[in-house]
Design a protein around this motif. Structure first.
Motif, mmCIF file in Angstrom:
data_model
loop_
_atom_site.group_PDB
_atom_site.id
_atom_site.type_symbol
_atom_site.label_atom_id
_atom_site.label_comp_id
_atom_site.label_asym_id
_atom_site.label_seq_id
_atom_site.Cartn_x
_atom_site.Cartn_y
_atom_site.Cartn_z
ATOM 1 N N ALA A 221 -39.496 56.868 56.725
ATOM 2 C CA ALA A 221 -38.677 56.722 55.570
ATOM 3 C C ALA A 221 -37.478 57.066 55.615
ATOM 4 O O ALA A 221 -36.665 56.569 55.275
ATOM 5 C CB ALA A 221 -39.411 57.064 54.354
ATOM 6 N N LEU A 222 -37.354 58.307 55.941
ATOM 7 C CA LEU A 222 -35.908 58.899 56.307
ATOM 8 C C LEU A 222 -35.496 58.129 57.201
ATOM 9 O O LEU A 222 -33.881 58.102 57.037
ATOM 10 C CB LEU A 222 -35.979 60.299 56.495
ATOM 11 C CG LEU A 222 -36.726 61.379 55.494
ATOM 12 C CD1 LEU A 222 -37.039 62.810 56.158
ATOM 13 C CD2 LEU A 222 -35.777 61.479 54.221
ATOM 14 N N SER A 223 -35.958 57.773 58.471
ATOM 15 C CA SER A 223 -35.175 56.926 59.330
ATOM 16 C C SER A 223 -34.634 55.632 58.739
ATOM 17 O O SER A 223 -33.764 55.075 59.101
ATOM 18 C CB SER A 223 -36.238 56.400 60.548
ATOM 19 O OG SER A 223 -36.711 57.711 61.042
ATOM 20 N N ARG A 224 -35.377 55.105 57.929
ATOM 21 C CA ARG A 224 -34.813 53.837 57.201
ATOM 22 C C ARG A 224 -33.564 54.253 56.253
ATOM 23 O O ARG A 224 -32.658 53.897 56.238
ATOM 24 C CB ARG A 224 -35.877 53.204 56.251
ATOM 25 C CG ARG A 224 -35.290 52.008 55.621
ATOM 26 C CD ARG A 224 -36.491 51.388 54.436
ATOM 27 N NE ARG A 224 -35.695 50.130 53.745
ATOM 28 C CZ ARG A 224 -36.252 49.621 52.625
ATOM 29 N NH1 ARG A 224 -37.382 50.091 52.421
ATOM 30 N NH2 ARG A 224 -35.679 48.673 52.195
ATOM 31 N N ALA A 225 -33.605 55.236 55.460
ATOM 32 C CA ALA A 225 -32.672 55.643 54.423
ATOM 33 C C ALA A 225 -31.282 56.009 55.169
ATOM 34 O O ALA A 225 -30.422 55.891 55.081
ATOM 35 C CB ALA A 225 -33.156 56.849 53.872
ATOM 36 N N ILE A 226 -31.664 56.827 56.370
ATOM 37 C CA ILE A 226 -30.181 57.046 57.397
ATOM 38 C C ILE A 226 -29.457 55.847 57.756
ATOM 39 O O ILE A 226 -28.330 56.261 58.036
ATOM 40 C CB ILE A 226 -30.689 58.054 58.507
ATOM 41 C CG1 ILE A 226 -29.521 58.975 58.998
ATOM 42 C CG2 ILE A 226 -31.355 57.179 59.494
ATOM 43 C CD1 ILE A 226 -29.885 60.012 60.098
ATOM 44 N N GLY A 227 -30.046 54.808 57.954
ATOM 45 C CA GLY A 227 -29.363 53.768 58.353
ATOM 46 C C GLY A 227 -28.945 52.684 57.452
ATOM 47 O O GLY A 227 -28.214 51.743 57.777
ATOM 48 N N GLU A 228 -28.761 52.950 55.868
ATOM 49 C CA GLU A 228 -28.645 52.299 54.869
ATOM 50 C C GLU A 228 -26.954 52.252 54.669
ATOM 51 O O GLU A 228 -26.334 53.323 54.543
ATOM 52 C CB GLU A 228 -29.396 52.552 53.663
ATOM 53 C CG GLU A 228 -30.808 52.075 53.840
ATOM 54 C CD GLU A 228 -31.117 50.764 53.987
ATOM 55 O OE1 GLU A 228 -30.212 49.736 53.343
ATOM 56 O OE2 GLU A 228 -32.108 50.061 53.979
ATOM 57 N N THR A 229 -26.653 51.102 54.549
ATOM 58 C CA THR A 229 -25.141 51.040 54.333
ATOM 59 C C THR A 229 -24.835 50.252 52.991
ATOM 60 O O THR A 229 -23.908 50.909 52.238
ATOM 61 C CB THR A 229 -24.305 50.125 55.329
ATOM 62 O OG1 THR A 229 -24.627 50.774 56.561
ATOM 63 C CG2 THR A 229 -22.771 50.170 55.029
ATOM 64 N N ALA A 230 -25.607 49.154 52.538
ATOM 65 C CA ALA A 230 -25.261 48.450 51.460
ATOM 66 C C ALA A 230 -25.193 49.118 50.050
ATOM 67 O O ALA A 230 -24.291 48.955 49.246
ATOM 68 C CB ALA A 230 -26.005 47.322 51.346
ATOM 69 N N PRO A 231 -26.357 49.843 49.903
ATOM 70 C CA PRO A 231 -26.361 50.716 48.579
ATOM 71 C C PRO A 231 -25.302 51.560 48.264
ATOM 72 O O PRO A 231 -24.702 51.538 47.247
ATOM 73 C CB PRO A 231 -27.862 51.540 48.536
ATOM 74 C CG PRO A 231 -28.489 50.621 49.729
ATOM 75 C CD PRO A 231 -27.600 50.267 50.579
ATOM 76 N N LEU A 232 -24.784 52.533 49.598
ATOM 77 C CA LEU A 232 -23.804 53.127 49.390
ATOM 78 C C LEU A 232 -22.212 52.610 49.048
ATOM 79 O O LEU A 232 -21.391 53.148 48.508
ATOM 80 C CB LEU A 232 -23.722 54.376 50.733
ATOM 81 C CG LEU A 232 -24.943 54.946 50.829
ATOM 82 C CD1 LEU A 232 -24.702 55.660 52.400
ATOM 83 C CD2 LEU A 232 -25.110 56.063 49.749
ATOM 84 N N LEU A 233 -22.223 51.430 49.808
ATOM 85 C CA LEU A 233 -20.944 50.544 49.416
ATOM 86 C C LEU A 233 -20.941 50.192 47.966
ATOM 87 O O LEU A 233 -19.730 50.173 47.468
ATOM 88 C CB LEU A 233 -20.861 49.388 50.196
ATOM 89 C CG LEU A 233 -20.531 49.670 51.893
ATOM 90 C CD1 LEU A 233 -20.600 48.415 52.637
ATOM 91 C CD2 LEU A 233 -19.261 49.984 52.032
ATOM 92 N N ILE A 234 -21.918 49.736 47.325
ATOM 93 C CA ILE A 234 -22.093 49.364 45.958
ATOM 94 C C ILE A 234 -21.715 50.620 45.157
ATOM 95 O O ILE A 234 -21.101 50.339 44.093
ATOM 96 C CB ILE A 234 -23.281 48.719 45.466
ATOM 97 C CG1 ILE A 234 -23.580 47.316 46.332
ATOM 98 C CG2 ILE A 234 -23.324 48.475 44.206
ATOM 99 C CD1 ILE A 234 -24.888 46.411 46.193
ATOM 100 N N LEU A 235 -22.175 51.747 45.570
ATOM 101 C CA LEU A 235 -21.898 52.825 44.673
ATOM 102 C C LEU A 235 -20.422 53.451 44.674
ATOM 103 O O LEU A 235 -20.062 54.364 43.861
ATOM 104 C CB LEU A 235 -22.786 54.020 45.312
ATOM 105 C CG LEU A 235 -24.257 53.856 44.958
ATOM 106 C CD1 LEU A 235 -24.969 55.123 45.517
ATOM 107 C CD2 LEU A 235 -24.644 53.592 43.750
ATOM 108 N N GLY A 236 -19.757 52.723 45.626
ATOM 109 C CA GLY A 236 -18.161 53.312 45.746
ATOM 110 C C GLY A 236 -18.176 54.390 46.808
ATOM 111 O O GLY A 236 -17.215 55.308 46.344
ATOM 112 N N ALA A 237 -18.817 54.311 47.599
ATOM 113 C CA ALA A 237 -18.744 55.415 48.641
ATOM 114 C C ALA A 237 -17.117 55.279 49.316
ATOM 115 O O ALA A 237 -16.610 54.415 49.438
ATOM 116 C CB ALA A 237 -19.657 55.353 49.957
ATOM 117 N N ALA A 238 -16.837 56.534 49.577
ATOM 118 C CA ALA A 238 -15.706 56.834 50.349
ATOM 119 C C ALA A 238 -15.516 56.258 51.901
ATOM 120 O O ALA A 238 -16.541 56.666 52.550
ATOM 121 C CB ALA A 238 -14.915 58.183 50.346
ATOM 122 N N ILE A 239 -14.487 55.483 52.175
ATOM 123 C CA ILE A 239 -14.468 55.173 53.416
ATOM 124 C C ILE A 239 -13.438 56.103 54.341
ATOM 125 O O ILE A 239 -12.177 56.398 53.899
ATOM 126 C CB ILE A 239 -13.984 53.759 53.899
ATOM 127 C CG1 ILE A 239 -14.759 52.662 53.058
ATOM 128 C CG2 ILE A 239 -13.587 53.100 55.045
ATOM 129 C CD1 ILE A 239 -16.082 52.731 53.432
#
Length: 304
Positions: A221-239
């Protein structure tokens, strides 16, 4: 006795599966050829892709890549320190949340829940459905209720960790339930017969017998979470932030976001080797996590 044996042999002979004829053999051979051909094609594509990434990024891997902050104008001195620290924070928060919640929920559903009650069946159905919900939906949920709304945590690393924890929590619950269910009922019955309480039986017998499957599920499950991008982009993560995330500032970033930023940069030819190097680092981390999951499963799995 001989008559009984003859009757048994005749019954076995009559119930035997007939050998396939010539047409069936041709169809089976064609299906196997197509299957192996598709598998070989997929492996070939993966090898070529990995080879291209390794060729572009291997030369960029250096200590400075881990210690320097991202730069939008100087690729020769750019690194991903802030993204790496953000990923470590996110995985720590996710593990802190999903391990107790996931295991406790699995124990309740397997050991205590009355399956004749409609609310327990409703919980089970919802957990199964939530495991297949796209990650973008969790990003929208996190933005509406965690970043804003009731919690109003802002664009912080804690908000990102909670969102990713919600994303992988159904998977942890399902895997933990399967691991607990694999413990034979005789183990529980023997413990209860010797005078142990139900909780003592769960704590001393069921959980130790299922720890290998639970640990494997958590790591995957952590291996899946470590590669997620879409949820963080929607949250407004810094680039490409130039300051490291922490629990007391509003800097949310991670390795996949940094890779995404480098691949969409206007001067992509200059930043592409950095993105390839970051992909190699992330792949090594994922490989180590999956190898640990396999080791734990093989080392602690019990044969009942």
């Amino acid at each position: 006795m001989s008559t009984g044996k003859q009757i048994a042999d005749a019954a076995i002979a009559n119930s035997a599966i007939p050998a396939p004829d010539g047409t069936a053999r041709v169809k089976q051979g064609a299906f196997k050829s197509l299957m192996y051909g598709a598998l070989a094609l997929a492996i070939l594509g993966l090898v070529l892709l990995l080879g291209d990434v390794f060729n572009d990024g291997a030369g960029k891997i250096s200590p400075e890549l881990f210690t320097n902050q991202p730069s939008k104008i100087r690729p020769e001195t750019s690194g991903f320190q802030s993204a790496l620290i953000g990923t470590v924070y996110l995985m720590g928060i996710v593990a802190f949340l999903v391990v107790p919640l996931g295991v406790a929920t699995a124990i309740y559903l397997e050991e205590y829940a009355d399956r004749t009650k409609w609310w327990n069946r409703l919980v089970e159905v919802n957990i199964q459905n939530l495991a297949g919900v796209p990650s973008v939906v969790y990003g929208i949920l996190g933005l509406a209720f965690i970043v804003r709304g009731p919690l109003s945590l802002g664009r912080t690393i804690v908000a990102g960790g909670i969102t990713l924890a919600l994303l992988v929590l159904p998977v942890v619950i399902i895997v933990a339930r399967e691991a607990i269910r694999a413990v034979p009922p005789s183990i529980r019955e023997g413990s209860l017969a010797l005078g142990a309480t139900k909780w003592q039986t769960i704590w001393k017998q069921v959980l130790p017998g299922s720890i290998a499957g639970i640990a494997t599920g958590v790591i995957l499950a952590l291996s899946r979470a470590i590669g997620e991008t879409a949820p963080l982009l929607i949250l407004g993560a810094a680039i490409s932030p130039r300051i490291n995330p922490s629990l007391d500032n509003e800097v949310l970033t991670a390795m996949p976001l940094q890779i995404f930023n480098w691949t969409r940069d206007s001067e992509v030819d200059k930043f592409l080797p950095l993105a390839a190097a970051a992909i190699l680092v992330l792949m090594v981390v994922l490989l180590m996590m999956n190898s640990l999951a396999i080791f734990l499963r093989n080392r602690y799995e019990q044969k009942w």
